[in-house]
Design a protein around this motif. Structure first.
Motif, PDB file in Angstrom:
ATOM      1  N   ILE A  83       0.715  -1.108  -0.058  1.00 16.70           N
ATOM      2  CA  ILE A  83       0.449  -0.162  -0.331  1.00 16.70           C
ATOM      3  C   ILE A  83       0.659   1.405   0.167  1.00 16.70           C
ATOM      4  CG2 ILE A  83      -1.315   1.420   1.295  1.00 16.70           C
ATOM      5  CD1 ILE A  83      -2.899  -1.199   0.012  1.00 16.70           C
ATOM      6  N   LYS A  84       1.744   1.451   0.766  1.00 16.70           N
ATOM      7  CA  LYS A  84       3.150   2.117   0.913  1.00 16.70           C
ATOM      8  C   LYS A  84       2.826   2.627  -0.688  1.00 16.70           C
ATOM      9  CE  LYS A  84       7.084   3.950   2.770  1.00 16.70           C
ATOM     10  NZ  LYS A  84       8.320   4.059   3.980  1.00 16.70           N
TER      11      LYS A  84
ATOM     12  N   SER B 149       0.378   3.565  -3.234  1.00 17.61           N
ATOM     13  CA  SER B 149      -0.032   5.080  -2.518  1.00 17.61           C
ATOM     14  C   SER B 149       1.209   6.029  -2.566  1.00 17.61           C
ATOM     15  CB  SER B 149      -0.783   5.055  -1.214  1.00 17.61           C
ATOM     16  OG  SER B 149       0.512   4.852  -0.358  1.00 17.61           O
TER      17      SER B 149
ATOM     18  N   ILE C 155      -4.702   6.087  -0.804  1.00 18.36           N
ATOM     19  CA  ILE C 155      -4.812   5.119   0.184  1.00 18.36           C
ATOM     20  C   ILE C 155      -5.947   4.391  -0.778  1.00 18.36           C
ATOM     21  CG2 ILE C 155      -4.867   3.744   2.006  1.00 18.36           C
ATOM     22  CD1 ILE C 155      -2.495   5.378   2.203  1.00 18.36           C
TER      23      ILE C 155
END
Lengths: 207, 207
Positions: free
Chosen positions: A138-139, A142, A160
């Motif tokens: 996700i990091k 995003s 996110i």
DNA sequence: GTCTATACGGGGATAGAC
DNA sequence: GTCTATCCCCGTATAGAC
């Protein structure tokens, strides 16, 4: 515990144990796999196995760390990451490709099955999945998506949520492919699924 | 096998067994759960348990059918389905809400955990998941989405791919919530996740 | 580092009394 | 329908010879 330093003959037993255990765990789960069967698969006795691992759980841990360290682990440095993100779709394409490769690679597929089976039963694995798979991905995503928004490549939205949308699709396809494989069924209906989801996603967000 | 017809006293043992087994299977898996522990949880001896089920696997099957029959099973008739689809977002909202309710309902959550653990280990369950969860949902969604495309509510695209995109997001959120719950962690970060993904999806496809 | 032998607790399941 | 008692196999793990 094996005292093979250098290139003593007959080593690699430890690796063989991990390999055998991985196959069995991926098929029958941790609890459904006996030390006896692991040893049998390697071609040694149970007692010999204890020269390489303290106990059954130690074998589990050796495999768990593999299952968690594999995905997207190349520690892409933030520089090249953001540079790549500025290109837009190729960034997501590369992400998708890594996912696809892992899905159709035999070794990674076994690790994935193992992971799914044990995820709900083992807290260490669960924590690792949350941090090293979910949060890490996700990091990465995003961050890349945020850059694309700034560059005006895609429409603005919560990065996110956008990342979750993309990751969720990829993960779900991977799961379905693994289920088909577990049944020994052909995965041809999914041969281009990753690409299709990527194309759909991109046409959804690009401006 | 229990010969309780009518309202004989003390019945419900069979249900208690299923209930107890469900909890244990969801925590430790099928192989990690002993008949002894199930019996102990119910408050009877193992031998008594065999008056209600032929063997351990029969208990598994009783639970498996529950785990599969629950989701979206109300056999919505095609008429009202397509009528609903013409409204656009409310159709997806309803789908999302069912998903969310199941995710946060204790009973369904147990069944979900059980399902994830056994999915890779049991072919019957896998087949059921593919047909009764995946295919059924994709069919419902793609049908609805196709209608929306015809109505000009959303942009045209492959309905199957679009359905996969939506289902994948929902499923992934559900999985992450279940993982948090398994760890006993608060699920507050995900309290509005379903809605957010729906809103994102809708703004992605609506024209 | 591998073997044989062994310990011992836990697993699923059944027989037969109440 | 539940109990006690029992069967027998399989599970992990260790001791000690080679």
């Amino acid at each position: 515990m094996p005292e093979n330093r250098g290139f003593r003959r007959g080593e690699g037993t430890r690796d063989k144990i991990v390999e055998a255990a991985m196959e069995l765990f991926a098929e029958h789960g941790y609890k459904g796999t006996s030390v006896r069967k692991i040893a049998a698969k390697v071609g040694i006795r149970e007692s010999a196995l204890y020269n390489h691992f303290d106990n059954k759980e130690a074998i589990f841990m050796a495999i768990a760390s593999r299952a968690l360290s594999t995905p997207f682990d190349e520690k892409k440095d933030p520089e090249s990451l953001s540079e790549y993100a500025r290109k837009g779709k190729p960034f997501l394409h590369r992400f998708m490709t890594e996912f696809k490769l892992m899905t159709f690679d035999k070794k990674h597929e076994r690790l994935f099955r193992f992971l799914v089976i044990e995820l709900m039963q083992n807290e260490v694995l669960r924590r690792g999945f949350e941090k090293e798979f979910h949060e890490a991905n996700i990091k990465t995503l995003s961050t890349g998506l945020f850059i694309m928004m700034q560059e005006g490549l895609i429409r603005s939205s919560d990065p996110i949520v956008t990342a979750n949308a993309f990751l969720g699709q990829m993960f779900y396809v991977r799961l379905m492919v693994s289920l088909l494989k577990a049944d020994g069924k052909p995965t041809t209906p999914y041969s281009t699924a990753f690409e299709k989801q990527l194309d759909f996603f991109w046409s959804s967000v690009s401006v």
